[in-house]
Design an enzyme around this catalytic site. Structure first.
Site, mmCIF file in Angstrom:
data_model
loop_
_atom_site.group_PDB
_atom_site.id
_atom_site.type_symbol
_atom_site.label_atom_id
_atom_site.label_comp_id
_atom_site.label_asym_id
_atom_site.label_seq_id
_atom_site.Cartn_x
_atom_site.Cartn_y
_atom_site.Cartn_z
ATOM 1 N N ASP A 268 0.836 -1.198 0.000
ATOM 2 C CA ASP A 268 0.000 0.000 0.000
ATOM 3 C C ASP A 268 0.870 1.247 0.000
ATOM 4 O OD1 ASP A 268 -2.825 1.206 0.505
ATOM 5 O OD2 ASP A 268 -1.525 2.191 1.969
ATOM 6 N N GLY B 61 -0.207 3.807 14.873
ATOM 7 C CA GLY B 61 0.533 4.895 14.240
ATOM 8 C C GLY B 61 2.010 4.850 14.579
ATOM 9 N N HIS C 189 -8.106 8.780 -1.061
ATOM 10 C CA HIS C 189 -7.369 8.817 0.191
ATOM 11 C C HIS C 189 -8.233 9.259 1.374
ATOM 12 C CE1 HIS C 189 -2.907 9.225 1.535
ATOM 13 N NE2 HIS C 189 -3.651 8.741 2.509
ATOM 14 N N GLY D 148 3.056 -0.736 8.627
ATOM 15 C CA GLY D 148 4.188 -0.038 8.052
ATOM 16 C C GLY D 148 5.491 -0.633 8.545
ATOM 17 N N TYR E 47 2.613 10.463 -0.028
ATOM 18 C CA TYR E 47 3.605 10.017 0.953
ATOM 19 C C TYR E 47 4.977 10.546 0.554
ATOM 20 C CZ TYR E 47 0.115 6.697 2.757
ATOM 21 O OH TYR E 47 -1.010 6.125 3.302
ATOM 22 N N SER F 246 -11.077 5.224 1.377
ATOM 23 C CA SER F 246 -10.366 5.256 2.652
ATOM 24 C C SER F 246 -10.983 6.307 3.562
ATOM 25 C CB SER F 246 -8.884 5.574 2.408
ATOM 26 O OG SER F 246 -8.129 5.489 3.604
ATOM 27 N N ASN F 247 -10.998 6.012 4.853
ATOM 28 C CA ASN F 247 -11.531 6.935 5.860
ATOM 29 C C ASN F 247 -13.002 7.238 5.607
ATOM 30 O OD1 ASN F 247 -8.905 7.499 7.269
ATOM 31 N ND2 ASN F 247 -8.373 8.212 5.210
ATOM 32 N N GLN G 278 -10.352 1.280 3.403
ATOM 33 C CA GLN G 278 -9.160 1.388 4.252
ATOM 34 C C GLN G 278 -9.408 2.451 5.325
ATOM 35 O OE1 GLN G 278 -4.475 2.732 3.938
ATOM 36 N NE2 GLN G 278 -5.404 1.739 2.148
ATOM 37 N N SER H 6 -2.567 1.988 10.157
ATOM 38 C CA SER H 6 -2.025 2.162 11.516
ATOM 39 C C SER H 6 -2.508 1.057 12.445
ATOM 40 C CB SER H 6 -2.389 3.533 12.090
ATOM 41 O OG SER H 6 -1.660 4.551 11.451
#
Length: 285
Positions: free
Chosen positions: A49, A212, A128, A257, A54, A158-159, A180, A208
């Site tokens: 991802d 996070g 996003h 991550g 980023y 996402s969100n 996501q 996360s």
């Protein structure tokens, strides 16, 4: 590696969130970033991802996509089955993150991502974050157009909340395959979205999953039940956390991550970890 599904694609149950390879102030060198991606692939990870935003700032917008593309290219034919999921809709001005969910912007963003990733069609393209200045229906229509025009193979959001998911389903149609949202031991407010995705055949990609970047290092202290189970099993608290995510639903595919090879290797091992019913009761409390 345990497998799960995103649309008609079969992917590893644990993905790699590539964000730390670009956004951290002490981010890895290009060679070290490549090593992280290669370690993920060696461990059986077939979902990566990324996102165009980023980066450290707007001057290097798209940095993460370029890093991922270079690492996959240097890995060779073994990367052929990897699904790259990227996102558009965030803008950058210095360290500030803005939003633009207009159809014109999303098409430009998608076309730029195509160039950076070096593909004819993006495997999974995600909005996003909702843009409050653009009607959600317009953003969803833009994603539908990207799929209809062959620029993207599958679409994600996402969100998003349950109502937004349903609007997306009605507009994007079967091209919509994933949601996501943030989800972790300390942030369980997307539980309704997890259930909704499972009920409607959508993958749920928790971002996360450890809370996070700033919180991950203290997960042992902030999630004592997870730490206790980790001690019982002789594994890291991160493996227990990811196994807990996987146990929530077959729709869940966490994307932890990593900025070191050892981190993603440890995370990938969570796909083989079995939690007992008693342990899950304690972790779900």
């Amino acid at each position: 590696m345990q497998k799960r599904h995103i649309g008609d694609r079969t992917v590893s149950a644990i993905g790699l969130g590539a964000m730390p390879l670009s956004t951290k102030s002490d981010r890895p060198s290009p060679a070290d970033a490549e090593a992280v991606v290669h370690a993920a692939l060696d461990a059986g990870v077939t979902l990566i991802d990324t996102a165009d935003a980023y980066s450290h700032d707007e001057a290097e917008f798209g940095h993460n996509e370029s890093v991922v593309a270079a690492a996959l290219a240097s890995y060779g034919s073994g990367a052929a089955d990897v699904l790259v999921a990227t996102k558009g809709g965030h803008t950058r001005r210095g360290s500030d993150w803005g939003l633009d969910g207009t159809p014109a912007y999303l098409r430009r963003a998608c076309e730029a991502s195509l160039r950076r990733l070096g593909v004819e069609a993006i495997g999974l393209y995600q909005l996003h974050r909702p843009d409050p200045d653009t009607p959600w229906e317009e953003s969803m229509g833009a994603l539908r157009s990207l799929a209809d025009d062959g620029l993207v193979q599958m679409v994600g959001i996402s969100n998003a909340d349950v109502a937004q998911i349903d609007v997306a389903r009605s507009i994007v149609g079967p091209a919509l395959v994933s949601v996501q949202n943030q989800f972790s031991p300390g942030w369980r407010f997307s539980a309704d979205e997890v259930s909704h995705c499972a009920a409607h055949g959508l993958a749920f990609l928790p971002w996360s999953p450890f809370g996070g970047v700033s919180a991950a290092g203290s997960l042992d202290a902030t999630a004592p039940a997870f730490s206790a189970v980790a001690e019982e099993l002789g594994v890291s608290v991160y493996q227990v956390t990811l196994a807990w995510h996987l146990a929530q639903s077959d729709a869940v595919i966490p994307i932890p991550g990593a900025s070191r090879p050892a981190s993603i290797v440890d995370s990938a091992a969570a796909a083989h970890l079995q939690l007992s019913p008693d342990q899950l009761v304690r972790l779900n409390a």
